[in-house]
Design an enzyme around this catalytic site. Sequence first.
Site, PDB file in Angstrom:
ATOM      1  N   CYS A 159      90.776  17.783  10.690  1.00  0.00           N
ATOM      2  CA  CYS A 159      91.327  16.518  10.232  1.00  0.00           C
ATOM      3  C   CYS A 159      92.815  16.698   9.972  1.00  0.00           C
ATOM      4  CB  CYS A 159      90.618  16.062   8.957  1.00  0.00           C
ATOM      5  SG  CYS A 159      88.817  15.996   9.087  1.00  0.00           S
TER       6      CYS A 159
ATOM      7  N   ARG B 101      90.167  11.547   9.417  1.00  0.00           N
ATOM      8  CA  ARG B 101      88.984  12.361   9.685  1.00  0.00           C
ATOM      9  C   ARG B 101      88.637  12.434  11.164  1.00  0.00           C
ATOM     10  NH1 ARG B 101      82.694  11.047   8.062  1.00  0.00           N
ATOM     11  NH2 ARG B 101      81.869  13.157   8.395  1.00  0.00           N
ATOM     12  N   LEU B 102      88.440  13.663  11.632  1.00  0.00           N
ATOM     13  CA  LEU B 102      87.800  13.926  12.911  1.00  0.00           C
ATOM     14  C   LEU B 102      86.425  14.469  12.558  1.00  0.00           C
ATOM     15  CD1 LEU B 102      87.865  14.169  16.021  1.00  0.00           C
ATOM     16  CD2 LEU B 102      88.812  16.467  15.729  1.00  0.00           C
TER      17      LEU B 102
ATOM     18  N   ILE C 218      81.047  17.863  11.401  1.00  0.00           N
ATOM     19  CA  ILE C 218      79.810  18.174  10.684  1.00  0.00           C
ATOM     20  C   ILE C 218      79.488  16.998   9.765  1.00  0.00           C
ATOM     21  CG2 ILE C 218      78.679  19.724   9.056  1.00  0.00           C
ATOM     22  CD1 ILE C 218      79.222  21.112  11.644  1.00  0.00           C
TER      23      ILE C 218
ATOM     24  N   ASN D 126      91.200  19.835   5.554  1.00  0.00           N
ATOM     25  CA  ASN D 126      91.337  19.950   7.009  1.00  0.00           C
ATOM     26  C   ASN D 126      90.786  21.296   7.422  1.00  0.00           C
ATOM     27  OD1 ASN D 126      92.209  20.126   9.702  1.00  0.00           O
ATOM     28  ND2 ASN D 126      94.264  20.761   9.119  1.00  0.00           N
TER      29      ASN D 126
END
Length: 687
Positions: free
Chosen positions: A2, A54-55, A58, A80
């Site tokens: 992130c 946010r990427l 999980i 991150n």
Amino acid sequence: MCGFTGFLGASPFQEDGDARAVLGRMTDSIRHRGPDDAGYWLDVGHGIALGHRRLAIIDLSPAGHQPMPSSSGRYVIAFNGEIYNHVALRDELAAAGAAPAWRGRSDTETLLAGFDAWGIAATVERAVGMFAFAVWDRHSATLTLGRDRIGEKPLYYGWQGRGRDAVFVFGSELKALRAHPSFEHVVDRGALSLQLRHSYVPAPYSIYRGIAKLTPGCLLTVSSRERAPRVNPYWSRERRMAAAAANPFSGTPQEAVTQLETLLKGAVKAQMIADVPLGAFLSGGVDSSTVVALMQAQSARPVKTFSIGFHEAGYNEAEYAKAVAHHLGTEHTELYVTAEQARAVIPRLPSLYDEPFSDSSQMPTFLVSQLARQHVTVSLSGDAGDELFCGYSRYQFAASLWNTITAGPLPLRRLAANGITRVSVDSWNRMAKLLAPAMPRRLRFANTGDKLHKGAQVLGCGSLDALYLGLVSHWDDPAALVIGGIEPPTVLRSETPALASFEGVPRMMALDLLTYLPDDILVKVDRAAMAVALETRIPFLDHRVVEFAWSLPQSMKLRDGASKWALRQVLYRHVPPSLIERPKMGFGVPIGDWLRGPLRDWSESLLSESRLRAEGFFHPLEIRRKWDEHLTGKRNWQYHLWDVLMFQAWAEEQSRSRPGGSGNFDNEMAEVLDSGQSPGPAGTPAA
């Protein structure tokens, strides 16, 4: 993976609504790092703001939303990275009766539970992963920044503004800090000198005065009451390397290979956990092939692998990668790119890398990341094998050269060096041309004068450190090129007591792990991949692998002139040597030819004497001389010129992107001369 940002300070909380708008602009500037979600958290009373992009990797559910509070409410974090052992940490918390009622499966929530149970430092010491974070302690009104052990994830910070209006800004990329209205945009000319020497700005410096990079393996604390940041290591790279080397592995070579394979398999397996598609970069070299082989050995389906190829034979490794992929049975994707496609990346580089960065392999790194992102969200990489297992040829070359020249006394060597350099390069070249007909063919060299002057520099070195600094430097005296430039101290130009026990090749490897690896290789990979929202993971940087590698005797790394001996033996248990054994090629592009051809007009516009004088950063004479010699083919100055060009292109981009920017340097950047004081980790706001 992130991105996050934020600030601490009274401004801009003084006017209702301003703080949220500022935080929104800062966070939006790094949307590419996290396109899946955005989050904002502010405490007006304490003047703290956290923003997050946010990427999702999980736990893709809203339970992974950040900034995230701990279950106790004491801590709020923007995080991150990835904690690969977070399930084990949850088990440890449960065994101690300290586990909260879990809201989701994210590693961020696991960290926060650890903070509540053990404290921040003790939790980070338990964590295995790559990360950077900002966490606000609501009880003590203290901000803590943290960065992983080797420096995979970036983190910038610093005070901007003066007096009561000073603001502490921080974030994953400089563009987020620049979006704050208090950001001062003053170029640190000492840092610029370092970029010309190394092709990157080494930590703790950044290209901006007053802004620093957090040193890997450290925690920083700051508050409105105690404005001077306090930086403390929780994992010292220097001490860990020294401790491992002082307690060398005592087993047989085959036992070492088996233990290394076990550690690497564990690291790879942990890093293959994801709720999104996952793959790996594959160049066909030792490092990436080892990672992919261990992935495929632990996967029930073909691993997705990616490589790019070039039509120019001297730069193309795709055919080797394809052969390894075929042997391992991976689902391989390759893309052959043209020179035009590679050059099309250049206009993106200033924004993508965010501060001057001139390792030209940044272009193919971006292209392979772009290719991988079309198929996966996470890609494993083979980076760091060279630094850990003695992969660079310069290690052996420098050690051999040093042993040769030290056969003569230093005063005599320096006298000889002085005599050589008293004669100009052009004069040596003319003499060589006149004498060539009478010389044996094996003693006829192109650019004789250049080689003699470089040899003279080596002759005059008083230590191996000085020799190695010369080998890894582009401009030998960059501060003389920069108006107002005073080159600040770095690991490569100062004493490092913790490395006192290292000599020869191990010392050069240690210096690279402290400098070149985190500040060049890891920066290159992070920015290139995150520009397309691709998470990269590097199994070799599991700190347990790093420590084991440093415990191996040098004979298990360099044997009979072959590098990476132990690592090669691991790989050869999965891939035949015939697919791997070949000269190392690297991952580059023909910058020198491009500067004389399709990039000539672009380069001339950035390097024109009138422009250099007007902008006021460089003394133009030496730059113009090298540019003219490069164009005529007299000398190859591609790396020196690319350093200057990348600064020029970066500065033009920053000027254009600022409010009121003109596409050229604005007056503030052009006129302010740096005082020579570069920011360290303990920088404080101006009064």
